[in-house]
Design a protein around this motif. Sequence first.
Motif, PDB file in Angstrom:
ATOM      1  N   ILE A 141      -6.559   9.125 -15.698  1.00  0.00           N
ATOM      2  CA  ILE A 141      -6.291   7.854 -15.010  1.00  0.00           C
ATOM      3  C   ILE A 141      -6.788   7.931 -13.569  1.00  0.00           C
ATOM      4  CG2 ILE A 141      -4.491   6.284 -14.187  1.00  0.00           C
ATOM      5  CD1 ILE A 141      -4.933   6.102 -17.175  1.00  0.00           C
ATOM      6  N   ALA A 142      -6.508   9.067 -12.920  1.00  0.00           N
ATOM      7  CA  ALA A 142      -6.921   9.237 -11.524  1.00  0.00           C
ATOM      8  C   ALA A 142      -8.442   9.136 -11.393  1.00  0.00           C
ATOM      9  CB  ALA A 142      -6.432  10.574 -10.992  1.00  0.00           C
ATOM     10  N   LYS A 143      -9.149   9.698 -12.350  1.00  0.00           N
ATOM     11  CA  LYS A 143     -10.609   9.735 -12.270  1.00  0.00           C
ATOM     12  C   LYS A 143     -11.230   8.332 -12.298  1.00  0.00           C
ATOM     13  CE  LYS A 143     -14.559  12.290 -14.122  1.00  0.00           C
ATOM     14  NZ  LYS A 143     -15.034  13.253 -15.150  1.00  0.00           N
ATOM     15  N   LEU A 144     -10.496   7.362 -12.821  1.00  0.00           N
ATOM     16  CA  LEU A 144     -11.006   5.989 -12.842  1.00  0.00           C
ATOM     17  C   LEU A 144     -11.304   5.492 -11.430  1.00  0.00           C
ATOM     18  CD1 LEU A 144      -8.476   4.413 -15.378  1.00  0.00           C
ATOM     19  CD2 LEU A 144     -10.882   4.970 -15.832  1.00  0.00           C
ATOM     20  N   PHE A 145     -10.531   6.001 -10.466  1.00  0.00           N
ATOM     21  CA  PHE A 145     -10.645   5.541  -9.079  1.00  0.00           C
ATOM     22  C   PHE A 145     -11.399   6.535  -8.198  1.00  0.00           C
ATOM     23  CE2 PHE A 145      -6.802   3.894 -11.059  1.00  0.00           C
ATOM     24  CZ  PHE A 145      -6.965   2.523 -10.891  1.00  0.00           C
ATOM     25  N   ASP A 146     -12.178   7.392  -8.835  1.00  0.00           N
ATOM     26  CA  ASP A 146     -12.958   8.398  -8.115  1.00  0.00           C
ATOM     27  C   ASP A 146     -14.225   7.764  -7.558  1.00  0.00           C
ATOM     28  OD1 ASP A 146     -14.257  10.626  -7.166  1.00  0.00           O
ATOM     29  OD2 ASP A 146     -14.730  11.449  -9.147  1.00  0.00           O
ATOM     30  N   ALA A 147     -14.344   7.710  -6.238  1.00  0.00           N
ATOM     31  CA  ALA A 147     -15.504   7.077  -5.608  1.00  0.00           C
ATOM     32  C   ALA A 147     -16.546   8.079  -5.135  1.00  0.00           C
ATOM     33  CB  ALA A 147     -15.050   6.220  -4.426  1.00  0.00           C
ATOM     34  N   ASN A 148     -16.166   9.361  -5.019  1.00  0.00           N
ATOM     35  CA  ASN A 148     -17.111  10.341  -4.467  1.00  0.00           C
ATOM     36  C   ASN A 148     -17.470  11.464  -5.434  1.00  0.00           C
ATOM     37  OD1 ASN A 148     -14.798  11.881  -4.478  1.00  0.00           O
ATOM     38  ND2 ASN A 148     -14.524  11.900  -2.257  1.00  0.00           N
ATOM     39  N   GLY A 149     -16.992  11.367  -6.667  1.00  0.00           N
ATOM     40  CA  GLY A 149     -17.417  12.318  -7.683  1.00  0.00           C
ATOM     41  C   GLY A 149     -16.675  13.634  -7.730  1.00  0.00           C
ATOM     42  N   ASN A 150     -15.541  13.753  -7.020  1.00  0.00           N
ATOM     43  CA  ASN A 150     -14.797  15.019  -7.054  1.00  0.00           C
ATOM     44  C   ASN A 150     -13.704  15.030  -8.118  1.00  0.00           C
ATOM     45  OD1 ASN A 150     -12.797  13.423  -5.970  1.00  0.00           O
ATOM     46  ND2 ASN A 150     -12.385  14.751  -4.197  1.00  0.00           N
ATOM     47  N   GLY A 151     -13.622  13.977  -8.905  1.00  0.00           N
ATOM     48  CA  GLY A 151     -12.662  13.927 -10.002  1.00  0.00           C
ATOM     49  C   GLY A 151     -11.289  13.414  -9.631  1.00  0.00           C
ATOM     50  N   LYS A 152     -11.035  13.193  -8.333  1.00  0.00           N
ATOM     51  CA  LYS A 152      -9.727  12.714  -7.876  1.00  0.00           C
ATOM     52  C   LYS A 152      -9.809  11.235  -7.492  1.00  0.00           C
ATOM     53  CE  LYS A 152      -7.350  15.544  -5.221  1.00  0.00           C
ATOM     54  NZ  LYS A 152      -6.986  16.450  -4.088  1.00  0.00           N
ATOM     55  N   ALA A 153      -8.679  10.553  -7.604  1.00  0.00           N
ATOM     56  CA  ALA A 153      -8.625   9.152  -7.197  1.00  0.00           C
ATOM     57  C   ALA A 153      -8.788   9.049  -5.686  1.00  0.00           C
ATOM     58  CB  ALA A 153      -7.296   8.534  -7.619  1.00  0.00           C
ATOM     59  N   ASP A 154      -9.562   8.074  -5.248  1.00  0.00           N
ATOM     60  CA  ASP A 154      -9.742   7.823  -3.820  1.00  0.00           C
ATOM     61  C   ASP A 154      -8.851   6.666  -3.398  1.00  0.00           C
ATOM     62  OD1 ASP A 154     -11.903   9.580  -2.592  1.00  0.00           O
ATOM     63  OD2 ASP A 154     -12.843   8.964  -4.476  1.00  0.00           O
ATOM     64  N   LEU A 155      -7.833   6.983  -2.615  1.00  0.00           N
ATOM     65  CA  LEU A 155      -6.913   5.982  -2.099  1.00  0.00           C
ATOM     66  C   LEU A 155      -7.345   5.586  -0.694  1.00  0.00           C
ATOM     67  CD1 LEU A 155      -4.199   4.383  -1.896  1.00  0.00           C
ATOM     68  CD2 LEU A 155      -3.131   6.537  -1.153  1.00  0.00           C
ATOM     69  N   THR A 156      -7.685   4.332  -0.508  1.00  0.00           N
ATOM     70  CA  THR A 156      -7.987   3.829   0.831  1.00  0.00           C
ATOM     71  C   THR A 156      -6.666   3.734   1.580  1.00  0.00           C
ATOM     72  OG1 THR A 156      -9.862   2.546   0.003  1.00  0.00           O
ATOM     73  CG2 THR A 156      -8.989   1.941   2.163  1.00  0.00           C
ATOM     74  N   GLY A 157      -6.521   4.615   2.561  1.00  0.00           N
ATOM     75  CA  GLY A 157      -5.217   4.746   3.212  1.00  0.00           C
ATOM     76  C   GLY A 157      -5.204   4.345   4.670  1.00  0.00           C
ATOM     77  N   CYS A 158      -4.518   5.143   5.486  1.00  0.00           N
ATOM     78  CA  CYS A 158      -4.185   4.770   6.860  1.00  0.00           C
ATOM     79  C   CYS A 158      -5.008   5.497   7.906  1.00  0.00           C
ATOM     80  CB  CYS A 158      -2.724   5.101   7.126  1.00  0.00           C
ATOM     81  SG  CYS A 158      -1.668   3.712   6.848  1.00  0.00           S
ATOM     82  N   ASN A 159      -5.161   4.851   9.049  1.00  0.00           N
ATOM     83  CA  ASN A 159      -5.709   5.556  10.206  1.00  0.00           C
ATOM     84  C   ASN A 159      -4.780   6.697  10.594  1.00  0.00           C
ATOM     85  OD1 ASN A 159      -7.257   3.148  10.167  1.00  0.00           O
ATOM     86  ND2 ASN A 159      -7.549   3.255  12.381  1.00  0.00           N
ATOM     87  N   PRO A 160      -5.316   7.826  11.023  1.00  0.00           N
ATOM     88  CA  PRO A 160      -4.453   8.892  11.538  1.00  0.00           C
ATOM     89  C   PRO A 160      -3.610   8.377  12.700  1.00  0.00           C
ATOM     90  CG  PRO A 160      -6.681   9.717  11.182  1.00  0.00           C
ATOM     91  CD  PRO A 160      -6.751   8.226  11.004  1.00  0.00           C
ATOM     92  N   GLY A 161      -2.319   8.706  12.676  1.00  0.00           N
ATOM     93  CA  GLY A 161      -1.429   8.288  13.753  1.00  0.00           C
ATOM     94  C   GLY A 161      -0.646   7.026  13.471  1.00  0.00           C
ATOM     95  N   TRP A 162      -1.055   6.265  12.452  1.00  0.00           N
ATOM     96  CA  TRP A 162      -0.290   5.077  12.099  1.00  0.00           C
ATOM     97  C   TRP A 162       0.989   5.491  11.372  1.00  0.00           C
ATOM     98  CZ3 TRP A 162      -4.099   0.890   9.810  1.00  0.00           C
ATOM     99  CH2 TRP A 162      -4.969   0.467  10.833  1.00  0.00           C
ATOM    100  N   GLY A 163       1.994   4.614  11.414  1.00  0.00           N
ATOM    101  CA  GLY A 163       3.258   4.914  10.760  1.00  0.00           C
ATOM    102  C   GLY A 163       3.111   5.108   9.261  1.00  0.00           C
ATOM    103  N   CYS A 164       2.168   4.380   8.647  1.00  0.00           N
ATOM    104  CA  CYS A 164       1.982   4.475   7.202  1.00  0.00           C
ATOM    105  C   CYS A 164       1.381   5.803   6.785  1.00  0.00           C
ATOM    106  CB  CYS A 164       1.126   3.323   6.696  1.00  0.00           C
ATOM    107  SG  CYS A 164      -0.341   2.999   7.690  1.00  0.00           S
ATOM    108  N   GLU A 165       0.770   6.538   7.708  1.00  0.00           N
ATOM    109  CA  GLU A 165       0.182   7.834   7.378  1.00  0.00           C
ATOM    110  C   GLU A 165       1.243   8.774   6.811  1.00  0.00           C
ATOM    111  OE1 GLU A 165      -2.388  11.408   9.555  1.00  0.00           O
ATOM    112  OE2 GLU A 165      -0.953  10.231  10.719  1.00  0.00           O
TER     113      GLU A 165
END
Length: 332
Positions: A141-165
């Motif tokens: 399931i994770a590989k479905l969201f793999d954008a760079n070919g490393n086999g892991k899902a790529d989660l578009t996340g937070c800027n470093p330092g933001w509370g959501c990080e």
Amino acid sequence: MKKPIILATALTTLLAVPFANAEDLPGKGIKVSPVQSTISEETFQTLLVAKALEKLGYEVAPIQEVDYNVAYASIANGDATYLATSWVPLHNAQYDAAGGDKAFYRQGNYVVNAAQGYLIDKKTAEKYNITNIEQLKDPKIAKLFDANGNGKADLTGCNPGWGCEAAINNHLKAYELEKTVDHNQGNYAAMMADTMTRYKEGKPILYYTWTPYWISDVLKPGRDVVWLEVPFSSMPNGEKTDTKLPNGKNYGFPPNTMHIAANKKWAADNPAAAKLFEIMKLPISDINAQNLRMHNGEASQADIRRHTDAWIKAHQSTFDGWVEQARKAADK
């Protein structure tokens, strides 16, 4: 750093206010230094507060863009006056680290019911029956969201330092997703542009976002994307908060409120401004609409000033009521 917003001059402001006498301008001769994050979509909220302060006679300096940690520290130290986007509970750690209630004046709710969480494209969700982020523990399931070919899902996340990080990193650990999901960090706007491109190409997408923000007006939950639930509530630093919503859904984040946080001593010395900070309220739908206009090309500082002025004109009685209540607070 973006070019700071140049607000109206003090002379223009004083000519524009409805109060003729100097004693009706409790902020006359007093300077205000607003700060915000580098998220340009926060300028609307920040500028609206500045406009109201100017009506009270305050001399508002150009808005300075800084990291949230710097914003809180600057306000606590008296180097800045206010932050119009103080999130609760998302910014609790930064707020407490800079002095908490001993350093800040933070009364009233400026914006309520700000949601956040994880979303995937609806097509992939329905094809593979994905409803919960815990399902990404499955490498297939994770590989479905793999954008760079490393086999892991790529989660578009937070800027470093933001509370959501911290919140996202905590979730990945708590839900045992660190082996199958990468939390991609950097410039959020740039990363989401790449995510949008993938979506337009028909590829699966996985991203974190919040409201108010234009993303949810372009990728509409329920139509284009779906929220993912989490298996259980888990907050950073062992904080005990149940994130389950009244409808039974649990997206991993409690609904947030945004407040105007100001230097506590300055607020005590300026009761008119303190009252203004307490009573201003801005509908989240109005912020989403303004943010979408920015996304559609009206993103210059002049555009944002025009949006703010238009909002004031459309809500003139509400705006004037804030100013009048604030002015009266100075007389007590």
